[in-house]
Motif scaffolding. Sequence first.
Motif, PDB file in Angstrom:
ATOM      1  N   PHE A 186       0.823  -1.205   0.000  1.00 41.57           N
ATOM      2  CA  PHE A 186       0.000   0.000   0.000  1.00 41.57           C
ATOM      3  C   PHE A 186       0.860   1.259   0.000  1.00 41.57           C
ATOM      4  O   PHE A 186       0.428   2.309  -0.488  1.00 41.57           O
ATOM      5  N   THR A 187       2.078   1.166   0.538  1.00 44.58           N
ATOM      6  CA  THR A 187       2.994   2.299   0.443  1.00 44.58           C
ATOM      7  C   THR A 187       3.369   2.563  -1.010  1.00 44.58           C
ATOM      8  O   THR A 187       3.375   3.709  -1.469  1.00 44.58           O
ATOM      9  N   THR A 188       3.684   1.501  -1.746  1.00 40.23           N
ATOM     10  CA  THR A 188       4.041   1.645  -3.156  1.00 40.23           C
ATOM     11  C   THR A 188       2.881   2.207  -3.959  1.00 40.23           C
ATOM     12  O   THR A 188       3.052   3.125  -4.772  1.00 40.23           O
ATOM     13  N   ALA A 189       1.675   1.658  -3.738  1.00 39.52           N
ATOM     14  CA  ALA A 189       0.498   2.161  -4.439  1.00 39.52           C
ATOM     15  C   ALA A 189       0.226   3.610  -4.057  1.00 39.52           C
ATOM     16  O   ALA A 189       0.004   4.472  -4.919  1.00 39.52           O
ATOM     17  N   GLY A 190       0.260   3.890  -2.742  1.00 40.10           N
ATOM     18  CA  GLY A 190      -0.022   5.245  -2.276  1.00 40.10           C
ATOM     19  C   GLY A 190       1.010   6.256  -2.722  1.00 40.10           C
ATOM     20  O   GLY A 190       0.672   7.379  -3.125  1.00 40.10           O
ATOM     21  N   SER A 191       2.295   5.888  -2.677  1.00 42.09           N
ATOM     22  CA  SER A 191       3.344   6.835  -3.065  1.00 42.09           C
ATOM     23  C   SER A 191       3.334   7.084  -4.572  1.00 42.09           C
ATOM     24  O   SER A 191       3.611   8.204  -5.029  1.00 42.09           O
ATOM     25  N   THR A 192       3.025   6.053  -5.371  1.00 41.10           N
ATOM     26  CA  THR A 192       2.929   6.246  -6.822  1.00 41.10           C
ATOM     27  C   THR A 192       1.773   7.173  -7.161  1.00 41.10           C
ATOM     28  O   THR A 192       1.923   8.110  -7.962  1.00 41.10           O
ATOM     29  N   MET A 193       0.610   6.960  -6.544  1.00 38.85           N
ATOM     30  CA  MET A 193      -0.536   7.826  -6.784  1.00 38.85           C
ATOM     31  C   MET A 193      -0.278   9.235  -6.276  1.00 38.85           C
ATOM     32  O   MET A 193      -0.635  10.224  -6.926  1.00 38.85           O
ATOM     33  N   THR A 194       0.382   9.331  -5.112  1.00 36.31           N
ATOM     34  CA  THR A 194       0.715  10.646  -4.566  1.00 36.31           C
ATOM     35  C   THR A 194       1.694  11.367  -5.479  1.00 36.31           C
ATOM     36  O   THR A 194       1.553  12.573  -5.748  1.00 36.31           O
ATOM     37  N   GLN A 252       2.179  10.961  -8.753  1.00 40.85           N
ATOM     38  CA  GLN A 252       1.515  11.416  -9.970  1.00 40.85           C
ATOM     39  C   GLN A 252       0.608  12.619  -9.680  1.00 40.85           C
ATOM     40  O   GLN A 252       0.546  13.562 -10.479  1.00 40.85           O
ATOM     41  N   SER A 253      -0.081  12.585  -8.548  1.00 40.32           N
ATOM     42  CA  SER A 253      -0.992  13.687  -8.208  1.00 40.32           C
ATOM     43  C   SER A 253      -0.231  14.981  -7.958  1.00 40.32           C
ATOM     44  O   SER A 253      -0.654  16.060  -8.396  1.00 40.32           O
ATOM     45  N   ILE A 254       0.911  14.896  -7.267  1.00 39.67           N
ATOM     46  CA  ILE A 254       1.720  16.092  -7.026  1.00 39.67           C
ATOM     47  C   ILE A 254       2.310  16.591  -8.337  1.00 39.67           C
ATOM     48  O   ILE A 254       2.342  17.803  -8.599  1.00 39.67           O
ATOM     49  N   GLY A 255       2.779  15.652  -9.191  1.00 39.47           N
ATOM     50  CA  GLY A 255       3.326  16.048 -10.492  1.00 39.47           C
ATOM     51  C   GLY A 255       2.287  16.752 -11.344  1.00 39.47           C
ATOM     52  O   GLY A 255       2.604  17.687 -12.086  1.00 39.47           O
ATOM     53  N   ALA A 256       1.021  16.306 -11.232  1.00 41.50           N
ATOM     54  CA  ALA A 256      -0.072  16.924 -11.994  1.00 41.50           C
ATOM     55  C   ALA A 256      -0.704  18.104 -11.255  1.00 41.50           C
ATOM     56  O   ALA A 256      -1.671  18.691 -11.738  1.00 41.50           O
ATOM     57  N   LYS A 257      -0.164  18.407 -10.056  1.00 37.04           N
ATOM     58  CA  LYS A 257      -0.648  19.511  -9.214  1.00 37.04           C
ATOM     59  C   LYS A 257      -2.109  19.315  -8.780  1.00 37.04           C
ATOM     60  O   LYS A 257      -2.856  20.279  -8.597  1.00 37.04           O
ATOM     61  N   LYS A 258      -2.504  18.062  -8.591  1.00 39.47           N
ATOM     62  CA  LYS A 258      -3.837  17.768  -8.068  1.00 39.47           C
ATOM     63  C   LYS A 258      -3.713  17.476  -6.570  1.00 39.47           C
ATOM     64  O   LYS A 258      -3.878  16.349  -6.108  1.00 39.47           O
ATOM     65  N   TYR A 259      -3.448  18.519  -5.813  1.00 33.89           N
ATOM     66  CA  TYR A 259      -3.127  18.379  -4.392  1.00 33.89           C
ATOM     67  C   TYR A 259      -4.306  17.914  -3.545  1.00 33.89           C
ATOM     68  O   TYR A 259      -4.114  17.257  -2.512  1.00 33.89           O
ATOM     69  N   ASP A 260      -5.522  18.245  -3.958  1.00 36.11           N
ATOM     70  CA  ASP A 260      -6.688  17.864  -3.165  1.00 36.11           C
ATOM     71  C   ASP A 260      -6.912  16.358  -3.159  1.00 36.11           C
ATOM     72  O   ASP A 260      -7.664  15.825  -2.322  1.00 36.11           O
ATOM     73  N   ARG A 261      -6.268  15.651  -4.062  1.00 39.17           N
ATOM     74  CA  ARG A 261      -6.424  14.201  -4.161  1.00 39.17           C
ATOM     75  C   ARG A 261      -5.561  13.460  -3.126  1.00 39.17           C
ATOM     76  O   ARG A 261      -5.881  12.336  -2.736  1.00 39.17           O
ATOM     77  N   VAL A 262      -4.495  14.097  -2.682  1.00 40.03           N
ATOM     78  CA  VAL A 262      -3.524  13.444  -1.789  1.00 40.03           C
ATOM     79  C   VAL A 262      -4.142  13.032  -0.442  1.00 40.03           C
ATOM     80  O   VAL A 262      -3.943  11.895  -0.005  1.00 40.03           O
ATOM     81  N   PRO A 263      -4.887  13.899   0.278  1.00 39.72           N
ATOM     82  CA  PRO A 263      -5.489  13.470   1.558  1.00 39.72           C
ATOM     83  C   PRO A 263      -6.404  12.259   1.406  1.00 39.72           C
ATOM     84  O   PRO A 263      -6.453  11.396   2.293  1.00 39.72           O
ATOM     85  N   LYS A 264      -7.112  12.162   0.296  1.00 42.69           N
ATOM     86  CA  LYS A 264      -7.985  11.008   0.062  1.00 42.69           C
ATOM     87  C   LYS A 264      -7.156   9.731  -0.078  1.00 42.69           C
ATOM     88  O   LYS A 264      -7.541   8.676   0.428  1.00 42.69           O
ATOM     89  N   ASN A 300       7.397   9.384   0.817  1.00 46.34           N
ATOM     90  CA  ASN A 300       8.058   8.910  -0.394  1.00 46.34           C
ATOM     91  C   ASN A 300       7.447   9.518  -1.645  1.00 46.34           C
ATOM     92  O   ASN A 300       8.159   9.893  -2.581  1.00 46.34           O
ATOM     93  N   GLY A 301       6.126   9.613  -1.677  1.00 41.75           N
ATOM     94  CA  GLY A 301       5.457  10.150  -2.859  1.00 41.75           C
ATOM     95  C   GLY A 301       5.804  11.598  -3.132  1.00 41.75           C
ATOM     96  O   GLY A 301       5.868  12.020  -4.289  1.00 41.75           O
ATOM     97  N   SER A 302       6.054  12.366  -2.088  1.00 41.55           N
ATOM     98  CA  SER A 302       6.415  13.777  -2.267  1.00 41.55           C
ATOM     99  C   SER A 302       7.863  13.934  -2.689  1.00 41.55           C
ATOM    100  O   SER A 302       8.262  14.979  -3.201  1.00 41.55           O
ATOM    101  N   GLY A 303       8.672  12.872  -2.462  1.00 42.48           N
ATOM    102  CA  GLY A 303      10.090  12.941  -2.848  1.00 42.48           C
ATOM    103  C   GLY A 303      10.912  13.846  -1.958  1.00 42.48           C
ATOM    104  O   GLY A 303      11.937  14.382  -2.394  1.00 42.48           O
ATOM    105  N   ASN A 304      10.508  14.007  -0.704  1.00 44.37           N
ATOM    106  CA  ASN A 304      11.245  14.875   0.208  1.00 44.37           C
ATOM    107  C   ASN A 304      12.442  14.119   0.779  1.00 44.37           C
ATOM    108  O   ASN A 304      12.308  13.289   1.673  1.00 44.37           O
ATOM    109  N   SER A 305      13.629  14.396   0.269  1.00 46.38           N
ATOM    110  CA  SER A 305      14.836  13.647   0.635  1.00 46.38           C
ATOM    111  C   SER A 305      15.276  13.919   2.072  1.00 46.38           C
ATOM    112  O   SER A 305      15.710  13.007   2.775  1.00 46.38           O
TER     113      SER A 305
END
Length: 456
Positions: free
Chosen positions: A301-309, A311-323, A389-394
């Motif tokens: 679920f981390t892999t699924a969640g981070s991949t979706m997160t 893509q959502s951040i890359g597309a600037k669809k921030y409201d999707r991340v909390p869901k 991980n999805g946000s890529g914050n090192s």
Amino acid sequence: MERKSEGQVSIVRDLTNGSVTKLIVMFAMPLFVANALQAVYNLVDMIVVGQVIGGSGMSAVSIGGDVLHLLTFLAMGFASAGQVIISQYVGAKKHDMISKMIGTMFTFLFAIALLMAVVCYLFRYQILDLLNTPAESYQYTMDYMVICICGLGFIYGYNIVSAILRGMGDSRRPFVFIAIAAIINTILDIYFVVFCKMGVAGAALATVIGQGISFLISLIYLYRKKEEFGFDFCRKSFRITGEVLKPLLVLGIPMAIQSAAINISKIVLTAWINAEGVIYSALAGIYNKSSMMMGIVSNSFTTAGSTMTGQSIGAKKYDRVPKILKVVLTISLVIAMSASVALFCFPDVIFTLFTNDQEVLEKATLVVMPIILNFFGCATRAGAFSLINGSGNSRLNLLVALIDGIMGRIGLAALFGYVLKWYSTGFWYGDAVAGFAPILIGTIFFLSGRWRKGVQ
């Protein structure tokens, strides 16, 4: 999906639109099964060896498996980083950058795999001595570890291909590749260990052969689809490109440190437990493998969640991340609760799957509550790392690595084990309690809103 112009990726799954719950479940289920099958490698080794050889064989597979996991920390860290970056490239539609990342990951990580294998082989005796490997299982452990070192490149290769596919939103093919390997590994395990009487060495050989076949099949698939993936497999395409190597290093190093820190802490705890004898070493194997199964849920679920997160951040669809985070956390907690009830009610049934060694089974109740606590820690980690991980914050990844892996696990284990004199039980409780650190850090990070910045 329509074919894109030359140089662009055509097989990409858009995870920025549609039902969040449906997409996460559909994406995570193949990951869960694939990760479960990958875990079957070491788990089947332990069960088969435990039934045939006993506690000393279980100890060898447990210690050898821990060493192998430690050697793959760079593969896990950089592959995860590559997956996050690719997912953000997908969301931002930077298809030319995806091709550069693929070539760079292959060359860079294979070079690391070769270096790790050589270093580990040269210092194999020192490694086992540092782990306080029990005398009864020393040669078994050496056999298992050396053979697995030979297959290290296959593990790295599979992680590279899987990261590429998952970053593009494909979780089904990695499942197919690893399913084939798991079936081969199980069949060869029984054949080598039970019928050929090869012992622990046979279990290790079965694992390496399964991993090798898995990687070769995945590589052939990637090659046959090279035009659709925008990667031509020409020699020049495998050149390391500084443009993508920099973000891979910036994010990959903290994620690798995070993976290494957790594995190093487990190695330290294993060494402390091994000093108490082969029975406790075998119990450590049961604790690690039982916890690993919930870790599979968390990682899926981390892999699924981070991949979706990503893509959502890359597309600037921030409201999707909390869901996304809410769904990941809810499902993970429900699974953790179900597994905990099963273990609490039927511990004998579960533990006898590992071994019939009565000395080990008599003390197995010591690990029941630490395992249950670990289940819930793993569940909360899924939500935290989907965001981190999805946000890529090192920088945050590095902070979590230090707190969770080093200060938390080793510090708490030492406190419970040595200061409070709980010894092995304290080591297991320390490891389990430290697993809740990511959710505390992740919650603060979410509330700060800094995750909207993307890869940093």
